[in-house]
Motif scaffolding. Sequence first.
Motif, PDB file in Angstrom:
ATOM      1  N   UNK A 155       0.684  -1.195   0.277  1.00  0.00           N
ATOM      2  CA  UNK A 155       0.007   0.128   0.128  1.00  0.00           C
ATOM      3  C   UNK A 155       0.906   1.367  -0.160  1.00  0.00           C
ATOM      4  N   UNK A 156       0.485   2.387  -0.548  1.00  0.00           N
ATOM      5  CA  UNK A 156       0.920   3.588  -0.657  1.00  0.00           C
ATOM      6  C   UNK A 156       0.669   4.344   0.559  1.00  0.00           C
ATOM      7  N   UNK A 157       2.042   5.080   1.608  1.00  0.00           N
ATOM      8  CA  UNK A 157       1.371   5.455   2.364  1.00  0.00           C
ATOM      9  C   UNK A 157       0.815   7.042   2.378  1.00  0.00           C
ATOM     10  N   UNK A 158       0.515   7.360   1.392  1.00  0.00           N
ATOM     11  CA  UNK A 158       0.047   8.448   0.398  1.00  0.00           C
ATOM     12  C   UNK A 158      -1.403   8.976   0.269  1.00  0.00           C
ATOM     13  N   UNK A 169      -4.570   1.529  17.697  1.00  0.00           N
ATOM     14  CA  UNK A 169      -4.511   1.963  19.294  1.00  0.00           C
ATOM     15  C   UNK A 169      -2.850   2.670  18.859  1.00  0.00           C
ATOM     16  N   UNK A 170      -1.817   2.156  18.064  1.00  0.00           N
ATOM     17  CA  UNK A 170      -0.680   2.679  18.064  1.00  0.00           C
ATOM     18  C   UNK A 170      -0.526   2.885  16.116  1.00  0.00           C
ATOM     19  N   UNK A 171      -0.291   3.580  16.048  1.00  0.00           N
ATOM     20  CA  UNK A 171       0.925   3.849  14.804  1.00  0.00           C
ATOM     21  C   UNK A 171       2.053   4.170  14.743  1.00  0.00           C
ATOM     22  N   UNK A 172       2.868   3.132  14.201  1.00  0.00           N
ATOM     23  CA  UNK A 172       4.044   3.433  13.810  1.00  0.00           C
ATOM     24  C   UNK A 172       4.026   4.784  12.646  1.00  0.00           C
ATOM     25  N   UNK A 173       5.193   5.632  12.439  1.00  0.00           N
ATOM     26  CA  UNK A 173       6.250   6.247  11.463  1.00  0.00           C
ATOM     27  C   UNK A 173       7.454   6.514  11.386  1.00  0.00           C
ATOM     28  N   UNK A 174       8.156   4.954  10.573  1.00  0.00           N
ATOM     29  CA  UNK A 174       9.581   5.650  11.656  1.00  0.00           C
ATOM     30  C   UNK A 174      10.439   5.763   9.920  1.00  0.00           C
ATOM     31  N   UNK A 175      11.130   6.993   9.991  1.00  0.00           N
ATOM     32  CA  UNK A 175      12.004   7.038   8.578  1.00  0.00           C
ATOM     33  C   UNK A 175      10.795   6.704   7.036  1.00  0.00           C
ATOM     34  N   UNK A 176       9.324   7.509   7.858  1.00  0.00           N
ATOM     35  CA  UNK A 176       8.154   6.892   6.913  1.00  0.00           C
ATOM     36  C   UNK A 176       7.991   8.437   5.673  1.00  0.00           C
ATOM     37  N   UNK A 177       6.852   8.065   4.164  1.00  0.00           N
ATOM     38  CA  UNK A 177       6.091   9.187   5.049  1.00  0.00           C
ATOM     39  C   UNK A 177       5.134   9.152   5.877  1.00  0.00           C
ATOM     40  N   UNK A 178       4.182  10.848   5.671  1.00  0.00           N
ATOM     41  CA  UNK A 178       3.735  11.028   7.264  1.00  0.00           C
ATOM     42  C   UNK A 178       2.355  11.378   5.599  1.00  0.00           C
ATOM     43  N   UNK A 182      -4.838  10.614   7.530  1.00  0.00           N
ATOM     44  CA  UNK A 182      -5.265   8.565   7.826  1.00  0.00           C
ATOM     45  C   UNK A 182      -4.624   8.474   9.276  1.00  0.00           C
ATOM     46  N   UNK A 183      -3.149   8.895  10.097  1.00  0.00           N
ATOM     47  CA  UNK A 183      -3.088   8.542  10.780  1.00  0.00           C
ATOM     48  C   UNK A 183      -4.243   8.865  12.241  1.00  0.00           C
ATOM     49  N   UNK A 227       2.536  19.930   9.727  1.00  0.00           N
ATOM     50  CA  UNK A 227       2.149  18.675   8.723  1.00  0.00           C
ATOM     51  C   UNK A 227       1.654  17.857  10.701  1.00  0.00           C
ATOM     52  N   UNK A 228       1.646  17.704  11.933  1.00  0.00           N
ATOM     53  CA  UNK A 228       1.344  16.882  12.568  1.00  0.00           C
ATOM     54  C   UNK A 228       0.050  18.051  13.553  1.00  0.00           C
ATOM     55  N   UNK A 229       1.064  19.372  13.869  1.00  0.00           N
ATOM     56  CA  UNK A 229       0.325  20.028  15.808  1.00  0.00           C
ATOM     57  C   UNK A 229      -1.558  20.588  14.954  1.00  0.00           C
ATOM     58  N   UNK A 230      -1.642  20.562  13.454  1.00  0.00           N
ATOM     59  CA  UNK A 230      -3.109  21.059  13.214  1.00  0.00           C
ATOM     60  C   UNK A 230      -3.673  19.661  14.102  1.00  0.00           C
ATOM     61  N   UNK A 231      -3.495  18.625  13.867  1.00  0.00           N
ATOM     62  CA  UNK A 231      -4.513  17.111  14.103  1.00  0.00           C
ATOM     63  C   UNK A 231      -3.555  16.643  16.215  1.00  0.00           C
ATOM     64  N   UNK A 232      -2.210  16.232  15.922  1.00  0.00           N
ATOM     65  CA  UNK A 232      -1.649  15.561  17.271  1.00  0.00           C
ATOM     66  C   UNK A 232      -1.370  17.211  18.347  1.00  0.00           C
ATOM     67  N   UNK A 233      -0.575  16.185  19.200  1.00  0.00           N
ATOM     68  CA  UNK A 233      -0.174  17.336  20.590  1.00  0.00           C
ATOM     69  C   UNK A 233       1.186  16.122  20.829  1.00  0.00           C
TER      70      UNK A 233
END
Length: 295
Positions: A155-158, A169-178, A182-183, A227-233
Amino acid sequence: MAVPRSLPAVLSALRCPLCGRELALSGSALRCPQRHTFNIARQGYLSLLADAKARSGDDDAMMLARDRFLGSGAYVPLRDAVVQAALGESGAPQPHGADGAHIVDAGSGSGYYLAGVLAVNEEAETAGWGFGFDSAVRGARLTAKCHPRAVAATWDAFRPFPLADRCADIVLDIFSPRNPAEFARILAPGGRLVVAHPRADHLAELRAAVPDMVGIDPEKERRLHAALDPLFTEDHRQELAFEVALTPDRAADLIGMTPSARHVSAADRSERLAAEGALPAAVTAAVTVSRWEPR
């Protein structure tokens, strides 16, 4: 073809990539009520990307170099930091399902980090499951074998993920596109996103020895927060730095598993790194590991 052992557990979270309906096992394939069909490859991964073209992805040589390098144990400190960030002091987040924590690895590569998280409490009856996807077929093949409770797919992360809302419960994004939207969509209440990205001085000694290697974007940290601040803390952060001893073969794999492989040929790598005095004895891995909670 052997159906992945954990597929029945993961199946309720999977969705048809074409219409979003639930998928069901039908022989050696998955099928939705609209009769969209996706094969289970003989290597055990789900062929969800089918004929769609991914926007990015590593080739076979890059993925095999990564598998060899990670298999050497060189990045165990990073894997341990990812596991700690994912599971926290309590050993696991509060799972939203009765079968334990559901873990999604977006851009799973060889499945090394997913396997590390799954290995904790693996004897428990409610140990949960892992689902890893990568746009590279070789990555999906490796992830399918990384742990007995892992299920892998191409699958394509984009793209929108082939997963139900609030299933992880856990999403990993390790050296990968964000893919922040979707997260946020797939994380259940109380879920955690774990991100690892290189700092500017990551592998600096090796970059000095091989100037053609791709540099680290100095704006990476700013772009991550944008990228993340609008949706995550962000609620956990570790600035990790550790030494990795180098041999010519290990250095060649370290270059070959990154985008630098497209700029430094395998032959050039071997020739440069084998030259006397060309290779530093060790290199510093400098990585930020952070944990984020949905707002």
